[in-house]
Design a protein around this motif. Structure first.
Motif, PDB file in Angstrom:
ATOM      1  N   CYS A   1       0.478  -1.473   0.097  1.00 41.35           N
ATOM      2  CA  CYS A   1      -0.075  -0.039  -0.351  1.00 41.35           C
ATOM      3  C   CYS A   1       0.855   1.478   0.026  1.00 41.35           C
ATOM      4  O   CYS A   1       1.444   1.017   0.615  1.00 41.35           O
ATOM      5  N   VAL A   2       0.691   1.898  -0.993  1.00 40.73           N
ATOM      6  CA  VAL A   2       1.716   3.181  -1.583  1.00 40.73           C
ATOM      7  C   VAL A   2       0.943   3.846  -1.172  1.00 40.73           C
ATOM      8  O   VAL A   2      -0.077   3.828  -1.867  1.00 40.73           O
ATOM      9  N   ARG A   3       1.232   5.050  -0.385  1.00 35.95           N
ATOM     10  CA  ARG A   3       0.362   6.462  -0.521  1.00 35.95           C
ATOM     11  C   ARG A   3       1.227   7.797  -0.087  1.00 35.95           C
ATOM     12  O   ARG A   3       2.577   7.736   0.008  1.00 35.95           O
ATOM     13  N   ASP A   4       1.138   9.121  -1.060  1.00 34.60           N
ATOM     14  CA  ASP A   4       1.293   9.969  -1.160  1.00 34.60           C
ATOM     15  C   ASP A   4       1.284  10.846  -0.276  1.00 34.60           C
ATOM     16  O   ASP A   4      -0.090  11.623  -0.043  1.00 34.60           O
ATOM     17  N   ARG A   5       1.451  11.410   1.080  1.00 34.26           N
ATOM     18  CA  ARG A   5       0.947  11.636   2.061  1.00 34.26           C
ATOM     19  C   ARG A   5       0.543  13.471   2.010  1.00 34.26           C
ATOM     20  O   ARG A   5      -0.399  13.972   2.762  1.00 34.26           O
ATOM     21  N   GLU A   6       1.476  14.209   0.926  1.00 31.41           N
ATOM     22  CA  GLU A   6       1.041  15.434   0.251  1.00 31.41           C
ATOM     23  C   GLU A   6      -0.532  15.553  -0.802  1.00 31.41           C
ATOM     24  O   GLU A   6      -0.888  16.474   0.572  1.00 31.41           O
ATOM     25  N   ALA A   7      -0.098  14.826  -2.130  1.00 27.17           N
ATOM     26  CA  ALA A   7      -1.581  14.903  -2.127  1.00 27.17           C
ATOM     27  C   ALA A   7      -2.401  13.384  -2.358  1.00 27.17           C
ATOM     28  O   ALA A   7      -3.893  13.915  -2.787  1.00 27.17           O
ATOM     29  N   ARG A   8      -2.736  13.123  -0.890  1.00 25.55           N
ATOM     30  CA  ARG A   8      -3.796  12.320  -0.295  1.00 25.55           C
ATOM     31  C   ARG A   8      -3.744  11.301  -1.473  1.00 25.55           C
ATOM     32  O   ARG A   8      -5.186  10.942  -1.614  1.00 25.55           O
ATOM     33  N   VAL A   9      -2.772  10.853  -2.130  1.00 24.33           N
ATOM     34  CA  VAL A   9      -2.686   9.845  -3.426  1.00 24.33           C
ATOM     35  C   VAL A   9      -2.905   8.377  -2.602  1.00 24.33           C
ATOM     36  O   VAL A   9      -1.430   8.215  -2.645  1.00 24.33           O
ATOM     37  N   GLY A  10      -3.258   7.034  -3.177  1.00 21.86           N
ATOM     38  CA  GLY A  10      -3.224   6.114  -2.354  1.00 21.86           C
ATOM     39  C   GLY A  10      -3.117   4.441  -3.552  1.00 21.86           C
ATOM     40  O   GLY A  10      -4.649   5.339  -4.178  1.00 21.86           O
ATOM     41  N   GLY A  11      -2.539   3.594  -3.007  1.00 18.89           N
ATOM     42  CA  GLY A  11      -3.005   2.453  -4.290  1.00 18.89           C
ATOM     43  C   GLY A  11      -2.763   1.315  -3.358  1.00 18.89           C
ATOM     44  O   GLY A  11      -1.227   1.187  -2.094  1.00 18.89           O
TER      45      GLY A  11
END
Length: 196
Positions: free
Chosen positions: A45-55
């Motif tokens: 599970c990977v998430r961009d903390r700033e953009a709040r996009v994950g997958g």
């Protein structure tokens, strides 16, 4: 990351998308939850903390059968493709900065003697892959002798892990054995993958 048997309220509402073996999904939908069931398989599970996009992805084998252990040739396609695909999708929809990524890894259980080393190889692969790429793990729940249901909120980055009972383990083992013995080909990439 939460590891328990009762579902936290935030996972009890919204849309649930199942992530199957070979799948990779990315979103920034606040109400979306990704769900998968893992035996020997691994999901990141990977998430961009700033953009709040994950997958979330889901792969069964770290390397293709009969690869001869060549880590940097064809053997890297299965796990490496799944990891590169997910990371690149999150980067392209997010800020594009690797330092913003938060990574959690789940699965790799030893739920049947016939698949004894599959889970261990998957765990070893994903740890090595992330270390080689310079990523730190924000959360991990791997190994053991049980299957897991993993829920992940791509917007918040919260994960929930439920350990499954032996009846679930038997069904998952049958599914995984069928895939391993069938030696199903990995899906060809939809488009080229470029590492950032």
């Amino acid at each position: 990351m939460v590891a328990t048997n009762s579902l936290p309220p935030e996972f009890d509402r919204g849309v649930v998308t199942t992530v199957h073996q070979g799948d990779c999904h990315v979103s920034k939908d606040m109400e979306l939850t990704y769900s998968t069931v893992l035996g020997s398989c691994v999901s990141a599970c990977v998430r961009d903390r700033e953009a709040r996009v994950g997958g979330m992805n889901h792969f069964l084998l770290a390397e293709p059968p009969n690869s001869g252990g060549d880590k940097f040739g064809a053997s890297a396609r299965y796990g490496a493709f799944a990891m590169e695909q997910l990371i690149n999708m999150v980067l392209s929809r997010g800020t594009g900065r690797k330092t913003n990524l938060e990574i959690k890894v789940f699965g790799g259980g030893n739920i049947n003697a016939a698949l004894n080393d599959v889970g261990a190889r998957n765990i070893e692969f994903v740890r090595e892959f992330l270390a080689n790429e310079g990523y730190a793990l924000a959360g991990i729940d791997v190994g053991g002798t049980f299957a897991r249901r993993v829920l992940f909120k791509p917007y918040s980055g919260r994960a929930f892990v439920k350990r499954l009972d032996s009846a679930d383990n038997a069904r998952i083992v049958n599914d995984e054995l069928a895939l391993v013995t069938r030696r199903a080909p990995v899906r060809a990439p939809v488009d080229d993958i470029e590492l950032f």
